[in-house]
Scaffold this motif. Structure first.
Motif, PDB file in Angstrom:
ATOM      1  N   SER A   1       0.659  -1.057   0.638  1.00  0.00           N
ATOM      2  CA  SER A   1       0.003   0.032   0.463  1.00  0.00           C
ATOM      3  C   SER A   1       0.734   1.374  -0.173  1.00  0.00           C
ATOM      4  CB  SER A   1      -1.004   0.099   1.109  1.00  0.00           C
ATOM      5  OG  SER A   1       0.071   0.313   2.386  1.00  0.00           O
TER       6      SER A   1
ATOM      7  N   GLU B   1       7.988  -2.960  -5.455  1.00  0.00           N
ATOM      8  CA  GLU B   1       7.060  -4.018  -5.581  1.00  0.00           C
ATOM      9  C   GLU B   1       6.865  -5.027  -7.193  1.00  0.00           C
ATOM     10  OE1 GLU B   1       3.733  -5.193  -3.516  1.00  0.00           O
ATOM     11  OE2 GLU B   1       3.508  -5.951  -4.443  1.00  0.00           O
TER      12      GLU B   1
ATOM     13  N   THR C   1       7.673 -13.528  -3.714  1.00  0.00           N
ATOM     14  CA  THR C   1       7.361 -14.699  -4.614  1.00  0.00           C
ATOM     15  C   THR C   1       8.452 -13.289  -5.393  1.00  0.00           C
ATOM     16  OG1 THR C   1       5.815 -12.768  -6.224  1.00  0.00           O
ATOM     17  CG2 THR C   1       4.746 -14.452  -4.433  1.00  0.00           C
TER      18      THR C   1
END
Ligand code: SAM
Length: 211
Positions: A88, A106, A208
């Protein structure tokens, strides 16, 4: 919210080693308005001391964990800081209140873009965001005084360790999604050797990427 965070600090001090957060961390937690960083339908619970969904299966971390990780990084004015997992943008904003410059990566493009725009519209000129796999860090902006990884990794990514200054600190949750994860404080000594300390059990979404 900040009072609940401080109560958690007292309750976990015996194993986290932090009985009180620094003045800078508390001031940043009081100043940054968390409701800007959660989906509009969750505004009413934005100041609860718990993680919240932000879409794409991801979360904004619990405020206590944000404060603890920031405190462990021992960030000071002028520091150059790297965050893996912008989410966020809330943790990046907290860091930007204290550090000189914040670089945040990100992997989920829409989240990264949205957080970048949000941070810009809130006036954070000392934060740079990028979409990509944070496992490899941000070599052009290295070395960093402190690095924070906000997703759980199976190991400390060697590129991140390389991009940490001697004397620098990395805070990272280690473990898999289905087993106990521990928040770790990894410190690079002046001679380049590395020490690490287990802080407390945590639960983070996984790091990931293709590494
Ligand atoms: N720091 C965020 C905040 O303040 O809202 C919360 C982060 S959330 C717990 C973890 C974030 O890490 C997710 O947004 C996820 O997409 C991201 N992430 C996972 N693997 C990543 C990777 N390899 N590189 C960059 N970001 C990654």
């Amino acid at each position: 919210m900040v009072e609940e965070v401080l109560a958690d600090t007292a309750a976990t001090s015996s194993y986290s080693g932090s009985s009180a957060f620094s003045h800078d961390v508390i001031a940043a937690m009081k100043k940054v308005e968390r409701h800007h960083f959660v989906p509009s339908e969750l505004t009413a619970v934005a100041y609860h001391n718990r993680p919240l969904p932000i879409g794409y299966g991801q979360t904004i971390s619990q405020p206590f964990i944000v404060a603890l990780m920031t405190d462990l990084m021992r960030v000071k004015a002028g520091d150059r800081v790297l965050e893996i997992g912008t989410g966020s943008g809330y943790q990046a904003a907290i860091l930007a209140e204290i550090a000189g410059s914040v670089y945040s990566i990100e992997i989920i493009e829409p989240l990264g873009k949205q957080a970048g725009e949000r941070l810009k519209s809130l006036g954070y000129r000392n934060v740079q965001t990028r979409v990509g796999d944070g496992y490899y860090g941000w070599p052009e902006a290295a070395p960093f005084d402190a690095i924070i990884v906000t997703a759980a990794a199976s190991h400390v990514p060697p590129p991140l360790l390389q991009q940490l200054k001697p004397g620098g600190r990395m805070v990272i949750p280690l473990g898999t999604q289905f087993m106990t994860q521990y928040l770790m404080l990894v410190e690079k000594q002046q001679d380049g050797s590395v020490t690490s300390r287990q802080i407390l059990p945590v639960r983070f979404v996984p790091l990931t990427g293709g590494h």
